[in-house]
Design a protein around this motif. Structure first.
Motif, short mmCIF file in Angstrom:
data_model
loop_
_atom_site.label_atom_id
_atom_site.label_comp_id
_atom_site.label_asym_id
_atom_site.label_seq_id
_atom_site.Cartn_x
_atom_site.Cartn_y
_atom_site.Cartn_z
N ALA A 108 -0.67 4.53 -1.22
CA ALA A 108 -0.82 5.64 -1.06
C ALA A 108 0.36 6.28 -0.30
O ALA A 108 0.29 7.62 -0.05
N CYS A 109 1.22 5.81 0.19
CA CYS A 109 2.56 5.99 0.99
C CYS A 109 3.15 7.36 0.12
O CYS A 109 3.78 8.02 0.64
N SER A 110 3.07 7.14 -1.23
CA SER A 110 3.76 7.99 -2.16
C SER A 110 3.23 9.38 -1.84
O SER A 110 2.17 9.60 -1.75
N ASP A 164 -3.22 8.48 -6.58
CA ASP A 164 -4.06 7.83 -5.49
C ASP A 164 -5.32 7.32 -6.54
O ASP A 164 -6.37 7.08 -5.94
N ALA A 165 -5.08 6.81 -7.73
CA ALA A 165 -6.24 6.47 -8.49
C ALA A 165 -6.47 5.12 -8.29
O ALA A 165 -7.95 4.83 -8.32
N SER A 166 -5.96 3.96 -7.55
CA SER A 166 -6.32 2.71 -7.41
C SER A 166 -5.58 2.30 -5.97
O SER A 166 -4.42 2.88 -5.79
N ARG A 206 -13.41 3.21 0.59
CA ARG A 206 -14.03 4.45 1.10
C ARG A 206 -13.23 5.59 1.70
O ARG A 206 -13.25 6.78 1.18
N GLY A 207 -11.99 5.07 2.31
CA GLY A 207 -11.11 6.14 2.64
C GLY A 207 -10.34 6.61 1.44
O GLY A 207 -10.22 7.98 1.60
N GLN A 208 -10.11 5.94 0.46
CA GLN A 208 -9.55 6.70 -0.73
C GLN A 208 -10.20 7.40 -1.30
O GLN A 208 -9.88 8.40 -1.78
N GLN A 232 -4.96 11.06 1.80
CA GLN A 232 -4.15 12.13 1.51
C GLN A 232 -3.99 13.13 2.68
O GLN A 232 -3.05 13.93 2.63
N GLY A 233 -4.65 12.79 3.68
CA GLY A 233 -4.46 13.52 4.93
C GLY A 233 -3.12 13.03 5.62
O GLY A 233 -2.62 12.15 5.49
#
Length: 312
Positions: free
Chosen positions: A18-20, A26-28, A93-95, A101-102
Motif C-alpha cells: 500500500a506504500c504505492s 489496494d485490492a490485496s 480490516r485497515g485496508q 489510503q489515509g
C-alpha cells in the motif's frame, strides 16, 4: 540481522504494497505472484502467510538463529502463528476500511518501507563481508598475535597499615598457617573466608603493583609486604598454569559479533561521508549556544593576552 546493533527487522506480512500512491492499487495485501516460490503455511481470507514470515518473527523474538527454520513442533511456533494471523486480520480490516489510503497510514508505511530497505542493505553487506572465510582469517591473525599467557593462583592478606602487615609477616615467619592469618586479619571480604585465596587470575586482572609483586614469585614463594591503593599485602603463589589458546569454535560467535558491528559502523561512515546531509531543526537549547559560537571572534582575531606587570 539481529536487533543488537540497532537495526530492527520488520515483518513483511504487513501491507507494504500500500506504500504505492493511488487508491486503485489496494485490492490485496499480498499476492502469490509477489512471493512466488515461497512456502505458504497459512491463509487468512485467501491471503497467504509464508514460512519466511514466521522465521523472521522467530528471529526477532530471539527464538531462532538466522539461517534456521522454525518447525511446527517448536514450542514457539503456535504463539507466533497466532500473532501473524492477528496481524493479518488487523491489516485486512485497515485496508478494507480505507485506512491504508489515509495520510497517516501512508506516512507510517513509507517509514516502514525505508526501515526494511535499510535492513536489507545491511543484511546484504554483512552477507558479503562477514563470510566464513573472513571470520576464519581474523581468527588466524589474532591467534598468531596472541602470546601464550600464564595465570597464577595466589592467596593474600590485606590490611590497612604497615604495622599490621608487619605483624602478619612476623606470624608467618613463626610458621603460622597463612590461611588462618588471612581469615583472622585480612580486610578483603571477598577472599578472607577462603583463607585469602584469589583463585586463578591473569596479570592484567589485578592492579599493576599487585601483579608485579605476585608474578615475580616462584610457586610456593611468599612475598615481602608491599603496598597498593587498597592497602598493604602479603601474597603467596599456590599454583601456576598456561592458558590454552581458544579454539576457532570457541571464538567464532565473538568474532562474528565484532566483525558485524565493525562492518555496520564502516558502512554507515561511508554513507555519511558520501552523502549531502543537512540538519534543519536543532534542539532549542542548543540554538543560543550555536549562535554565540558563530558570533564569537575567531582565534586569530582574539587580542593577545596582556602579561601581568612586575610590581617590583
Amino acid at each position: 540481522m539481529r536487533s543488537a546493533f540497532g537495526f530492527v527487522i520488520i515483518s513483511s506480512t504487513a501491507l507494504f504494497s500500500a506504500c504505492s500512491s493511488g487508491g486503485q492499487g489496494d485490492a490485496s495485501v499480498i499476492t502469490d505472484a509477489v512471493r512466488a516460490g515461497e512456502t505458504v503455511i497459512a491463509r487468512v481470507d485467501s491471503t497467504p502467510i509464508y514460512a519466511s514470515d514466521i522465521n523472521r518473527a522467530a528471529i526477532a523474538a530471539g527464538a531462532l538463529e538466522a539461517g534456521e527454520s522454525l518447525k511446527p513442533e517448536d514450542p514457539a511456533y503456535s504463539g507466533l502463528m497466532d500473532e501473524l494471523v492477528d496481524q493479518r486480520l488487523l491489516a485486512l480490516r485497515g485496508q478494507n476500511s480505507g485506512l491504508s489510503q489515509g495520510a497517516l497510514a501512508q506516512s507510517r508505511l513509507q517509514t516502514a518501507r525505508e526501515r526494511i530497505l535499510g535492513n536489507l542493505v545491511v543484511e546484504e553487506h554483512i552477507a558479503a563481508t562477514v563470510t566464513d572465510g573472513a571470520v576464519r582469517a581474523l581468527y588466524d591473525t589474532q591467534i598468531k598475535l596472541r602470546k601464550a599467557s600464564v595465570e597464577l593462583r595466589a592467596s593474600h592478606i590485606l590490611v590497612e597499615t604497615r604495622e599490621q602487615i608487619d605483624a602478619a609477616a612476623k606470624r608467618l615467619k613463626a610458621k603460622e598457617d597463612f590461611a588462618k592469618i588471612a581469615r583472622a586479619v585480612s580486610t578483603d571480604e571477598g577472599s578472607r573466608l577462603d583463607g585469602g585465596d584469589l583463585g586463578y587470575f591473569a596479570a592484567d586482572a589485578m592492579v599493576t603493583p599487585f601483579s608485579k609483586a605476585v608474578f615475580a614469585l616462584k610457586d610456593g614463594e611468599t612475598s615481602e609486604p608491599f603496598e597498593t591503593q587498597f592497602g598493604w599485602h602479603i601474597a603467596t603463589v599456590t599454583a601456576r598454569r598456561t592458558v590454552p589458546v581458544p579454539s576457532f569454535e570457541d571464538m567464532r560467535a565473538e568474532i562474528i559479533s565484532y566483525m558485524t558491528f565493525d562492518e555496520i559502523k564502516g558502512l554507515l561512515e561511508d554513507l555519511h561521508e558520501n552523502a549531502s546531509i543537512e540538519i534543519i531543526s536543532k534542539p532549542a537549547a542548543l540554538v543560543p549556544v550555536l549562535r554565540a559560537l558563530d558570533e564569537a571572534p575567531q582565534t586569530e582575531d582574539l587580542p593577545a593576552k596582556e602579561e601581568p606587570k612586575d610590581e617590583h
